[in-house]
Motif scaffolding. Sequence first.
Motif, mmCIF file in Angstrom:
data_model
loop_
_atom_site.group_PDB
_atom_site.id
_atom_site.type_symbol
_atom_site.label_atom_id
_atom_site.label_comp_id
_atom_site.label_asym_id
_atom_site.label_seq_id
_atom_site.Cartn_x
_atom_site.Cartn_y
_atom_site.Cartn_z
ATOM 1 N N UNK A 1 1.849 6.977 -6.525
ATOM 2 C CA UNK A 1 0.822 7.581 -7.177
ATOM 3 C C UNK A 1 1.030 9.152 -6.451
ATOM 4 N N UNK A 15 0.913 -1.110 -0.125
ATOM 5 C CA UNK A 15 0.127 -0.050 0.005
ATOM 6 C C UNK A 15 0.762 1.212 -0.120
ATOM 7 N N UNK A 64 2.802 1.636 -3.480
ATOM 8 C CA UNK A 64 2.076 2.119 -4.392
ATOM 9 C C UNK A 64 1.495 3.373 -4.393
ATOM 10 N N UNK A 65 0.963 3.773 -3.077
ATOM 11 C CA UNK A 65 0.409 5.046 -2.725
ATOM 12 C C UNK A 65 1.325 6.154 -2.787
#
Lengths: 452, 365
Positions: free
Chosen positions: A212, A205, A208-209
């Motif tokens: 992004x 998490x 990926x976050x």
Amino acid sequence: MLKQYLYKKTKTAPLAVFRFLFGILMAISIIRFWKLGWIESLYIQPKWFFTYYGFEFIKPLGVWTYFLFIIMFFSAISVALGYKYRLSIILFFLSFTYVELIDKTTYLNHYYFVSILSFLLIFLPANASFSWDAYKNKKKHFTYVPTWTIDAIKLLIGIVYVYAGLAKLNSDWLLQAQPLATWLPIKSNIPVIGPLLKLHWVHYFLSWSGMLYDICIPFLLLYKPTRKLAFVLVVIFHFLTHILFPSIGMFPLIMTFAVFIFFSAEFHQKIITFVEEKVLKLTIDKKSDSLFIYPSSISVFIKVLVLLFFVIQLLLPWRYLAYSGELFWREEGYRFSWRVMLVEKVGYTIFTIVNPKDKTQFEIRNEDFLTNFQIKQMSFQPDFILQYAHMLRNHYIKEGIENPEIYVKSYVTLNARLSKPFINSKVNLAKEEDSFKPKNWILPFYGTIKGL
Amino acid sequence: MKKIVWSLTVLLVLFSSISCSSDSSESDSRVELNRKALLESIADNQVIPDFTDFSVETEALKVAANAFREDANENTLNNLRAAWLKAYKVFQPVATYDLGPAFDVAYYLNLNAHPLNVTEIEQDINNPNFNASDLNFSIKQDVQGLPAVDYLVNGLGETDTDILAIYNGTEGQAYKGFLGIVVDRIDNLTDSVLAAWNGGFRDDFVNNDTDSRTGSFNEFINIYIEYFERRLRSSKLGIPAGQFTTGTFPDQIEAVFMPEVSRELLLDALTNSQEIFIGSENTIGIASALEDLGREDIVAAVTTAFTNARNAINTLDQNLKLQIETDRQAALDARMALQEVVVLLKNDVVSALSITISFQDADGD
């Protein structure tokens, strides 16, 4: 269109507030650096220094380094106050950059950011209001500045984030959650979030976050409807990095305050008005609508220079494409590219000196020449290894060995892969030249990392 | 716009759940690193028992030395020598634990700084004004400890008859006196360290279970690796075999006056280092922390490297001095095998456990 853009004007306020925050944060950083004893341990204690390629003329200053930090500190304060701004920011840029260039052991992306940001600030009218210069001399006070001067800072911050995000588009980061999966479980003692850090999905998490976040945040900050949310994200993200990686120091604070520049001129004007009226008790002629204009003699020069600066910033991170082989392993074109926290890389590198005359040989105790920090950084970065080999060669020539040969046994672990040989131990590094050419004495990477 | 933001957030969560479900089953969906259990095992099953065992030997050494000082004969000399050798073997494990109260009194360096400075110890023995407390100075580290006892029981003459002649000769009292001072200090230092561990330090050590560089876990791994690299690999074998020099220094081995035990001492030390890493029936090793993190590959690699190192050392002569003098290369090869362990410890173990190995302090990014 470009012409129109260049003539667009905006309230001075965001630039002024940015200048003030930048100066203050730099001054605090310098005090912190001094208090932690790092001037001594990083710039005075080492016997040898790793200069940057092409900057060999930069010499360590010994105890005079303190003098340089004093200049740096007072110029930062002057920048914050807007006192003799142009001179102050030039002095700050020069002293800060000089210190950074002494030893690339201490290279950090955020030091590089401060260096190029302070270079850019030299050419921006950041003292046009809310500054000693402007209060003293009404002629130097301007209500408006060209919009591009504020956008330039936004662009630079945008480049930092987006490139940092693009660099995360690789299989280690996205598919293995490395290196976060290595770094986080060990931090399970942190209150509240600690237990979460052991969970695999949390590593994914956050990977990926994080990616992004980096890619999206400049756009979310630019777009008014999402700006507030974006700022909340900025605060959460940097607070989290501060908690998880306390060793990144001042960086989270600097970035959090830097993104203020994305807020509206009205927002900044309110801050300034508050300070001027309530704190400084000044009466400012609010009706003035003067616009800062660069003197015509240098106007074009400055615009071209800033344009060139950004062309370089946009292209430099891609230079690694000119090299073959795995970037994270070989690090050819790794620095100055906003590759932040991408690798957990540790090396063990031992040098052997061979006297060609009688074939006698002996190993080097790295501690005899380098500090622990230098040994750590040298051990997994090929350009350090070569530079150190040359320093050793020159040292042993002075000690009376003719044409000493230098061989290296080096092992490196990268992102949770077992240590493997890193440097060809049969190559005499004393004879290898340092250059931008591919270093063919680096052994091939034994895994694959796909992506940008 | 809010919709976009929300969908982005949802996308984020979705992404992460997909990416984790691909490789996680119930059992390995979390990593559990129980630092406290490891620290407790280190303190209660290794450090304290090892120091307790060693304190028995230092006491026995004192008793044997006193008997010898009372009446220096073949029999008491042999008893003293046996007590010294036993103590030296039992010392090998505690040599690793040079932290906390041991570090505060420079325990390792006071007990095992080799090579012994023979010229200086002779001066001190024959100096009537020499005080027991003079051994507290750090410059006196190389005239005391187990190497000094080695010299006093093995190094004063070629044969036992020669040695006994000195103790029963005109200077006998000076030698006996110095022997008494040295074994007393070994015993006192050991008792003081053990008392500190049995006192408050054990709890301080176990409760300081954070991941910071000053946490016990970080500190213990640091001293463990430093011991293995500098003292086991280099001092016992590498430096005497000339790893940093063109020539050799066979006289710098451990127990140089009874060199036929030097390989045995090295193997004892290796056994203990291996046990600290792998663990045993009643101890939790560093390996368990790595296994908690799913790094069985590192445990396997280190275990193999330990085995290879042991095999390489076993090919050497039991007398390392003789080995280095006759065939230096074999000693250097064995040292290379130890080096393979060092590489794995300093790279892979340190990296996987996020240990701060250099005490140099600086920001990172």
